[in-house]
Motif scaffolding. Structure first.
Motif, PDB file in Angstrom:
ATOM      1  N   THR A 189      40.050  35.042  41.808  1.00 26.11           N
ATOM      2  CA  THR A 189      39.989  36.354  41.653  1.00 26.11           C
ATOM      3  C   THR A 189      39.291  37.222  42.482  1.00 26.11           C
ATOM      4  OG1 THR A 189      38.237  36.062  39.757  1.00 26.11           O
ATOM      5  CG2 THR A 189      40.705  36.281  39.130  1.00 26.11           C
ATOM      6  N   LEU A 190      37.943  36.691  42.771  1.00 30.89           N
ATOM      7  CA  LEU A 190      37.214  37.181  43.450  1.00 30.89           C
ATOM      8  C   LEU A 190      37.445  37.329  45.235  1.00 30.89           C
ATOM      9  CD1 LEU A 190      34.136  38.301  44.068  1.00 30.89           C
ATOM     10  CD2 LEU A 190      33.492  35.853  44.291  1.00 30.89           C
ATOM     11  N   ILE A 191      38.096  36.097  45.475  1.00 28.78           N
ATOM     12  CA  ILE A 191      38.522  36.145  46.892  1.00 28.78           C
ATOM     13  C   ILE A 191      39.568  36.824  47.424  1.00 28.78           C
ATOM     14  CG2 ILE A 191      37.408  33.882  47.298  1.00 28.78           C
ATOM     15  CD1 ILE A 191      40.219  32.753  47.403  1.00 28.78           C
ATOM     16  N   GLN A 192      40.329  37.686  46.531  1.00 25.81           N
ATOM     17  CA  GLN A 192      41.611  38.473  47.144  1.00 25.81           C
ATOM     18  C   GLN A 192      41.027  39.560  47.836  1.00 25.81           C
ATOM     19  OE1 GLN A 192      44.634  37.280  46.453  1.00 25.81           O
ATOM     20  NE2 GLN A 192      43.551  35.624  45.267  1.00 25.81           N
ATOM     21  N   VAL A 193      39.728  39.933  47.947  1.00 28.44           N
ATOM     22  CA  VAL A 193      39.485  41.136  48.609  1.00 28.44           C
ATOM     23  C   VAL A 193      39.116  40.632  50.301  1.00 28.44           C
ATOM     24  CG1 VAL A 193      36.986  40.529  48.464  1.00 28.44           C
ATOM     25  CG2 VAL A 193      37.470  42.821  48.655  1.00 28.44           C
ATOM     26  N   ALA A 194      39.536  39.270  50.442  1.00 29.67           N
ATOM     27  CA  ALA A 194      39.536  39.015  51.641  1.00 29.67           C
ATOM     28  C   ALA A 194      40.616  39.412  52.493  1.00 29.67           C
ATOM     29  CB  ALA A 194      39.605  37.465  51.793  1.00 29.67           C
ATOM     30  N   GLU A 195      41.684  40.014  51.870  1.00 32.61           N
ATOM     31  CA  GLU A 195      42.815  40.695  52.568  1.00 32.61           C
ATOM     32  C   GLU A 195      42.285  41.980  53.436  1.00 32.61           C
ATOM     33  OE1 GLU A 195      46.247  42.647  50.964  1.00 32.61           O
ATOM     34  OE2 GLU A 195      45.301  42.489  48.771  1.00 32.61           O
ATOM     35  N   TRP A 196      41.104  42.072  53.022  1.00 28.69           N
ATOM     36  CA  TRP A 196      40.400  43.610  53.571  1.00 28.69           C
ATOM     37  C   TRP A 196      39.362  43.046  54.672  1.00 28.69           C
ATOM     38  CZ3 TRP A 196      43.193  48.046  52.646  1.00 28.69           C
ATOM     39  CH2 TRP A 196      43.830  47.987  51.566  1.00 28.69           C
ATOM     40  N   GLY A 197      38.538  42.393  53.996  1.00 24.99           N
ATOM     41  CA  GLY A 197      37.297  42.033  54.699  1.00 24.99           C
ATOM     42  C   GLY A 197      37.136  40.457  55.220  1.00 24.99           C
ATOM     43  N   ILE A 242      30.929  42.676  43.074  1.00 26.54           N
ATOM     44  CA  ILE A 242      31.437  41.405  42.617  1.00 26.54           C
ATOM     45  C   ILE A 242      32.392  41.767  41.341  1.00 26.54           C
ATOM     46  CG2 ILE A 242      31.048  38.991  41.226  1.00 26.54           C
ATOM     47  CD1 ILE A 242      28.157  39.414  42.852  1.00 26.54           C
ATOM     48  N   ALA A 243      31.808  42.567  40.366  1.00 27.02           N
ATOM     49  CA  ALA A 243      32.822  42.875  39.372  1.00 27.02           C
ATOM     50  C   ALA A 243      34.137  43.665  39.693  1.00 27.02           C
ATOM     51  CB  ALA A 243      31.750  43.892  38.374  1.00 27.02           C
ATOM     52  N   LEU A 244      33.936  44.632  40.731  1.00 23.28           N
ATOM     53  CA  LEU A 244      35.191  45.434  41.305  1.00 23.28           C
ATOM     54  C   LEU A 244      36.057  44.429  41.848  1.00 23.28           C
ATOM     55  CD1 LEU A 244      33.351  48.566  42.523  1.00 23.28           C
ATOM     56  CD2 LEU A 244      34.600  48.287  40.574  1.00 23.28           C
ATOM     57  N   SER A 245      35.538  43.525  42.541  1.00 20.16           N
ATOM     58  CA  SER A 245      36.254  42.575  43.294  1.00 20.16           C
ATOM     59  C   SER A 245      36.975  41.591  42.397  1.00 20.16           C
ATOM     60  CB  SER A 245      35.681  41.698  44.445  1.00 20.16           C
ATOM     61  OG  SER A 245      35.075  42.560  45.529  1.00 20.16           O
ATOM     62  N   VAL A 246      36.477  41.182  41.441  1.00 19.10           N
ATOM     63  CA  VAL A 246      37.115  40.382  40.396  1.00 19.10           C
ATOM     64  C   VAL A 246      38.196  41.215  39.715  1.00 19.10           C
ATOM     65  CG1 VAL A 246      36.865  39.285  38.133  1.00 19.10           C
ATOM     66  CG2 VAL A 246      35.203  38.800  39.916  1.00 19.10           C
ATOM     67  N   ALA A 247      37.942  42.493  39.249  1.00 18.28           N
ATOM     68  CA  ALA A 247      38.867  43.310  38.620  1.00 18.28           C
ATOM     69  C   ALA A 247      40.080  43.504  39.758  1.00 18.28           C
ATOM     70  CB  ALA A 247      38.362  44.656  38.355  1.00 18.28           C
ATOM     71  N   GLY A 249      41.099  41.589  42.047  1.00 15.07           N
ATOM     72  CA  GLY A 249      41.506  40.371  42.197  1.00 15.07           C
ATOM     73  C   GLY A 249      42.526  39.880  41.080  1.00 15.07           C
ATOM     74  N   MET A 250      42.182  40.189  39.669  1.00 11.24           N
ATOM     75  CA  MET A 250      42.897  39.951  38.689  1.00 11.24           C
ATOM     76  C   MET A 250      44.184  40.855  38.628  1.00 11.24           C
ATOM     77  SD  MET A 250      39.916  39.692  35.755  1.00 11.24           S
ATOM     78  CE  MET A 250      41.338  39.677  34.411  1.00 11.24           C
ATOM     79  N   ASN A 251      44.106  42.098  39.201  1.00 10.43           N
ATOM     80  CA  ASN A 251      45.037  43.044  39.248  1.00 10.43           C
ATOM     81  C   ASN A 251      46.181  42.594  40.312  1.00 10.43           C
ATOM     82  OD1 ASN A 251      46.354  45.519  38.841  1.00 10.43           O
ATOM     83  ND2 ASN A 251      46.080  45.801  41.074  1.00 10.43           N
ATOM     84  N   THR A 252      45.679  41.955  41.406  1.00  8.21           N
ATOM     85  CA  THR A 252      46.548  41.430  42.716  1.00  8.21           C
ATOM     86  C   THR A 252      47.168  40.145  41.846  1.00  8.21           C
ATOM     87  OG1 THR A 252      44.900  42.287  44.321  1.00  8.21           O
ATOM     88  CG2 THR A 252      46.519  40.531  44.807  1.00  8.21           C
ATOM     89  N   LEU A 253      46.657  39.343  41.357  1.00  8.36           N
ATOM     90  CA  LEU A 253      47.233  37.855  40.949  1.00  8.36           C
ATOM     91  C   LEU A 253      48.259  38.345  39.971  1.00  8.36           C
ATOM     92  CD1 LEU A 253      44.132  35.762  40.906  1.00  8.36           C
ATOM     93  CD2 LEU A 253      46.017  35.751  42.655  1.00  8.36           C
ATOM     94  N   MET A 254      48.121  39.310  38.846  1.00  9.05           N
ATOM     95  CA  MET A 254      49.007  39.520  38.050  1.00  9.05           C
ATOM     96  C   MET A 254      50.052  40.391  38.208  1.00  9.05           C
ATOM     97  SD  MET A 254      46.592  40.351  34.461  1.00  9.05           S
ATOM     98  CE  MET A 254      45.647  41.445  35.248  1.00  9.05           C
ATOM     99  N   ASN A 255      49.805  40.932  39.563  1.00  4.56           N
ATOM    100  CA  ASN A 255      51.213  41.784  40.054  1.00  4.56           C
ATOM    101  C   ASN A 255      51.534  41.392  41.508  1.00  4.56           C
ATOM    102  OD1 ASN A 255      51.297  44.148  38.136  1.00  4.56           O
ATOM    103  ND2 ASN A 255      49.145  44.038  38.577  1.00  4.56           N
TER     104      ASN A 255
END
Length: 551
Positions: A189-197, A242-247, A249-255
């Protein structure tokens, strides 16, 4: 934003005016050895966060002891303490390099291997120094009871750290091993933000959180907070990214976007001892093992590609002549075969990935671009070659190769440590690759934490570019990583066998990620911004000193 910070901070100071602070005056806390303890502790805590130990959550406070060690130190002392912390970290996290002593013969080469390990750890530790200096100067200039100045400090030291990591990854061909963000590879969930940075933005979050924790603890130890149970704004702000990235990431993984096209790959893990690969007497045994595993994998049915690891073939392939006879022992029952082998082309040797089609005919190849110093070439050969077992230098590949696969999506190979070099994966995807293959031989260092650390870097290449990867290794870790960084592995490290699975190539027409399009913007911003931070801090301290002298 700054205005609201000021208002919140003013209210907090009004509430706490007159409250007695907590001053820790114990002689032990004034000991001259305490900064060294803090420096060493941070090095240990950082190492404990990476594969091999696996305490990834510890990373979010691991830098706090170092920050306390340098916060009131001179620039020179802060640099020394930071270097010590970095040396401890890299000595622990790169300890697997000492396994090279069992792979080379002769006392001289064994000593060279140990010295090389120590020099590399010390070199990498240098990149801790800018962070330590920024903490020392920034604490004096900004850290205190003013909220917006504290937050400025948090951003500043994060920029410096990320910039230093980015520089380590590109300077002198680069050694981007174990940036802080890689420690979170299992936190999908945390690392999905890597697609941006990229991995850099995860490193930035870790440092930002550490800085918030440092300020929180420091306000208690330096007498500006009276009740330790009160919430602290800096700590809460440190948690926000961290909280925003986890949120997110959860949205990305669920969709996840549905992907209908697939490729079935079979990964052969022969588990060949490194010394055996050099022994000509072992060649028949190696061929037999590869042949049996390949034949068994081919009988699974519906396999689109069988993959061997790096330099699995115990022969040099001359790409200017036919090679059907050489590969007759590994007939794949009409299935394309991607092998790892040394190749000879135009008077040079290359570390190559070579595809043979279902008829055994040459169908494409890739030559490794990013060579390992002292492993595949020797810098300053006239001086250094005598300290290595390398007798010839390999040639550098010309660039990424996008190799078509019969009736399936095209792919690009990465060989050995090339999956830790983020621009190579990005360039391959920009060139048209819809999935990646990493062929590697970690048998040089196994059994050790190296193979899991290596896998952790590959996870980020998939998330950054939203493409899957098939990893085929000699001794492990072999498996398939999907476009979201989730690893499917069936084979244990240091075991012989094969595994097969589905991967889903990047859909045609899908928009490329921000990271793929623009590259490591966060890392570059950190480098430029970090330099600016150090210049501002150093200049500001000098100006203040001159004013004090004038008065």
């Amino acid at each position: 934003m700054i205005g609201s910070f000021k208002q919140l901070d003013a209210k907090r100071r009004e509430r706490e005016a007159g409250k007695p602070g907590i001053n820790l005056e114990h002689p032990l806390l004034k000991s001259p050895i305490l900064p060294y303890v803090g420096s060493i502790l941070s090095g240990i805590f950082l190492a404990l966060g990476f594969p091999g130990f696996g305490n990834a959550t510890l990373m979010f406070v691991a830098l706090v002891p170092l920050m306390f060690a340098v916060h009131s130190a001179s620039v020179k002392r802060a640099a020394g303490l930071s270097l010590l912390s970095g040396f401890v970290f890299f000595t622990m996290s790169l300890w697997w390099l000492t396994n090279l002593t069992a792979r080379v013969e002769g006392t001289g080469l064994k000593i060279s291997a140990v010295l090389g390990f120590a020099v590399l750890a010390l070199y990498c530790a240098i990149y801790f120094i800018p962070f330590g200096i920024a903490v020392a100067l920034g604490t004096r200039k900004w850290v205190g009871n003013v909220l917006w100045k504290n937050v400025r400090f948090m951003f500043a030291v994060s920029l410096v750290w990320v910039g230093s990591e980015y520089l380590r990854g590109i300077l002198f061909t680069g050694f981007p091993w174990n940036p802080l963000g890689v420690s979170q590879y299992a936190n999908a969930t945390l690392i999905q933000v890597a697609e941006w940075g990229g991995v850099s933005i995860v490193s930035a979050y870790i440092v930002f959180m550490n800085a918030g924790a440092f300020i929180t603890f420091r306000q208690y130890t330096h007498g500006s907070r009276a009740k330790i149970y009160k919430p602290h704004f800096e700590l809460m702000i440190g948690l926000v990214p961290i909280a925003l990235s986890v949120a997110q990431g959860m949205n990305t993984l669920m969709n996840r976007q549905p992907r209908h096209e697939n490729v079935t790959v079979a990964l052969v893990q022969p588990n060949i001892e490194q010394q055996a690969k050099w022994d000509s007497a072992m060649e028949p045994e190696i061929k037999k093992r590869l042949s049996e595993l390949t034949a068994t994998a081919s009988r699974l049915g519906e396999v689109d590609l069988i993959i061997w690891p790096e330099t699995a073939l115990p022969q040099t392939v001359n790409l200017s002549v036919g090679n059907r006879d050489r590969l007759s022992f590994a007939a794949g029952e009409g299935i394309p075969l991607l092998i790892g082998a040394n190749s000879y082309q135009d008077g040079k040797y290359f570390n190559s990935s070579i595809l043979f089609d279902s008829k055994g005919e040459y169908a494409g190849h890739y030559d490794k671009q990013h060579l390992v110093p002292f492993g595949e070439y020797v810098p300053f050969p006239g001086l250094m070659r005598k300290f290595t077992p390398i007798e010839i230098d390999f040639g550098h590949g010309a660039g990424s190769s996008v190799i078509p696969l019969q009736g399936k999506a095209s792919f690009s190979p990465l060989i050995c440590f090339e999956d830790i070099v983020a621009p190579l994966s990005r360039n391959a995807v920009l060139a048209g690759a819809r999935w990646l293959v990493n062929q590697t031989n970690d048998g040089w260092f196994d059994p050790s934490a190296q193979s899991e650390q290596h896998l952790a870097h590959a996870v980020f290449r998939c998330v950054e570019n939203r493409v899957p990867m098939a990893r085929c290794t000699n001794t492990g870790v072999s498996g398939i990583i999907d476009a979201y960084g989730v690893v499917d592995r069936q084979l244990k490290p240091m075991s012989e066998g094969f595994t097969a699975g589905l991967l889903y190539p990047r859909p045609i027409g899908q928009e490329k990620t921000f990271y793929t399009r623009k590259g490591n913007v966060v890392g570059k911003t950190g480098l430029i911004g970090g330099i600016g931070v150090l210049v501002i801090l150093r200049g500001g301290i000098r100006i203040k000193r001159r004013k004090n002298e004038a008065e």
